[in-house]
Design an enzyme around this catalytic site. Sequence first.
Site, PDB file in Angstrom:
ATOM      1  N   GLY A  34      60.510   7.279  -1.035  1.00  0.00           N
ATOM      2  CA  GLY A  34      61.338   7.322  -2.239  1.00  0.00           C
ATOM      3  C   GLY A  34      60.921   6.390  -3.347  1.00  0.00           C
ATOM      4  O   GLY A  34      61.065   6.703  -4.519  1.00  0.00           O
ATOM      5  N   GLU A  71      62.623  -0.812  -3.899  1.00  0.00           N
ATOM      6  CA  GLU A  71      63.366   0.320  -3.350  1.00  0.00           C
ATOM      7  C   GLU A  71      63.781   1.265  -4.466  1.00  0.00           C
ATOM      8  O   GLU A  71      63.966   0.852  -5.604  1.00  0.00           O
ATOM      9  CB  GLU A  71      64.640  -0.179  -2.649  1.00  0.00           C
ATOM     10  CG  GLU A  71      64.566  -0.228  -1.160  1.00  0.00           C
ATOM     11  CD  GLU A  71      64.527   1.134  -0.482  1.00  0.00           C
ATOM     12  OE1 GLU A  71      64.104   2.144  -1.075  1.00  0.00           O
ATOM     13  OE2 GLU A  71      64.907   1.188   0.690  1.00  0.00           O
ATOM     14  N   ASP A 107      72.095   2.653  -0.840  1.00  0.00           N
ATOM     15  CA  ASP A 107      73.335   3.364  -0.514  1.00  0.00           C
ATOM     16  C   ASP A 107      74.231   2.419   0.282  1.00  0.00           C
ATOM     17  O   ASP A 107      74.898   1.574  -0.277  1.00  0.00           O
ATOM     18  CB  ASP A 107      73.039   4.621   0.315  1.00  0.00           C
ATOM     19  CG  ASP A 107      72.564   5.789  -0.520  1.00  0.00           C
ATOM     20  OD1 ASP A 107      73.274   6.155  -1.464  1.00  0.00           O
ATOM     21  OD2 ASP A 107      71.499   6.340  -0.215  1.00  0.00           O
ATOM     22  N   PHE A 121      75.253  12.323  -4.203  1.00  0.00           N
ATOM     23  CA  PHE A 121      73.888  12.523  -3.711  1.00  0.00           C
ATOM     24  C   PHE A 121      72.971  12.848  -4.885  1.00  0.00           C
ATOM     25  O   PHE A 121      73.166  13.839  -5.575  1.00  0.00           O
ATOM     26  CB  PHE A 121      73.831  13.628  -2.654  1.00  0.00           C
ATOM     27  CG  PHE A 121      72.528  13.619  -1.915  1.00  0.00           C
ATOM     28  CD1 PHE A 121      72.284  12.675  -0.929  1.00  0.00           C
ATOM     29  CD2 PHE A 121      71.521  14.503  -2.239  1.00  0.00           C
ATOM     30  CE1 PHE A 121      71.064  12.628  -0.258  1.00  0.00           C
ATOM     31  CE2 PHE A 121      70.300  14.466  -1.585  1.00  0.00           C
ATOM     32  CZ  PHE A 121      70.079  13.523  -0.592  1.00  0.00           C
ATOM     33  N   VAL A 122      71.979  11.980  -5.102  1.00  0.00           N
ATOM     34  CA  VAL A 122      71.098  12.118  -6.255  1.00  0.00           C
ATOM     35  C   VAL A 122      69.665  12.413  -5.823  1.00  0.00           C
ATOM     36  O   VAL A 122      69.240  12.034  -4.726  1.00  0.00           O
ATOM     37  CB  VAL A 122      71.132  10.863  -7.154  1.00  0.00           C
ATOM     38  CG1 VAL A 122      72.499  10.700  -7.801  1.00  0.00           C
ATOM     39  CG2 VAL A 122      70.752   9.608  -6.389  1.00  0.00           C
ATOM     40  N   ASP A 136      64.764  12.405  -2.796  1.00  0.00           N
ATOM     41  CA  ASP A 136      64.625  13.786  -2.375  1.00  0.00           C
ATOM     42  C   ASP A 136      65.840  14.295  -1.617  1.00  0.00           C
ATOM     43  O   ASP A 136      66.706  13.528  -1.205  1.00  0.00           O
ATOM     44  CB  ASP A 136      63.408  13.925  -1.451  1.00  0.00           C
ATOM     45  CG  ASP A 136      63.686  13.376  -0.058  1.00  0.00           C
ATOM     46  OD1 ASP A 136      63.599  14.156   0.907  1.00  0.00           O
ATOM     47  OD2 ASP A 136      63.988  12.168   0.076  1.00  0.00           O
ATOM     48  N   ARG A 155      61.595  15.344  -5.483  1.00  0.00           N
ATOM     49  CA  ARG A 155      61.041  14.011  -5.758  1.00  0.00           C
ATOM     50  C   ARG A 155      60.344  13.957  -7.113  1.00  0.00           C
ATOM     51  O   ARG A 155      60.307  12.922  -7.751  1.00  0.00           O
ATOM     52  CB  ARG A 155      60.020  13.620  -4.690  1.00  0.00           C
ATOM     53  CG  ARG A 155      60.599  13.250  -3.352  1.00  0.00           C
ATOM     54  CD  ARG A 155      59.507  12.625  -2.469  1.00  0.00           C
ATOM     55  NE  ARG A 155      59.876  12.574  -1.077  1.00  0.00           N
ATOM     56  CZ  ARG A 155      60.640  11.635  -0.534  1.00  0.00           C
ATOM     57  NH1 ARG A 155      61.123  10.678  -1.282  1.00  0.00           N
ATOM     58  NH2 ARG A 155      60.913  11.662   0.752  1.00  0.00           N
TER      59      ARG A 155
END
Length: 184
Positions: free
Chosen positions: A48, A104, A108, A157-158, A164, A170
């Site tokens: 990510g 990062e 979450d 949720f993004v 992804d 992505r």
Amino acid sequence: MEFSDVENDLAEVLLTESDIHEKIAELARAIEADYDGEKLLVVGVLRGAVMVMADLARELKLPGLEMDWMAVSSYGAGTQSSGVVRILKDLDSDLEGRKVLIVEDIIDSGLTLSWLRANLESRGAASVEICALLRKPDAAKVEVDVRYVGFDIPNKFVVGYGLDFAEKYRNLRGVAVLAPHVYS
């Protein structure tokens, strides 16, 4: 990929590419001020953080900057962290006495990042700080001290800019909320 390429899969756009690049430049200036004249090892968390890491590294004006990558997983193909962390790719660098900055994409629950920081500190790093582009304060399950935060976002949720769902989205140039019909 542009938002318009997958607009039926998105509920709302949160951040444009321009928003993100401006924030990364701002974060880079703060990091430069804190690590001026120092050797810094920047550790990107795969997969990510690839976009964040690449753009941040190019923006940083630190001649002693070194980069390494680590892959950990607590998601699988789902939309929520399991809290169980697996190392998929370990660092190539020795951390003994090093100043480390974890990069990062998103925080979450904080469970993975809390584990990762403790893991890197246990390897003898002189310091371990965190830079995250996104943070979901309402999703936090543990308190994680994050020195550099780009944006606080809602607990949705993004996807995009490295984030992804089942390895898709992505390559979106910004960050958007994924429409529930995609993952329901």
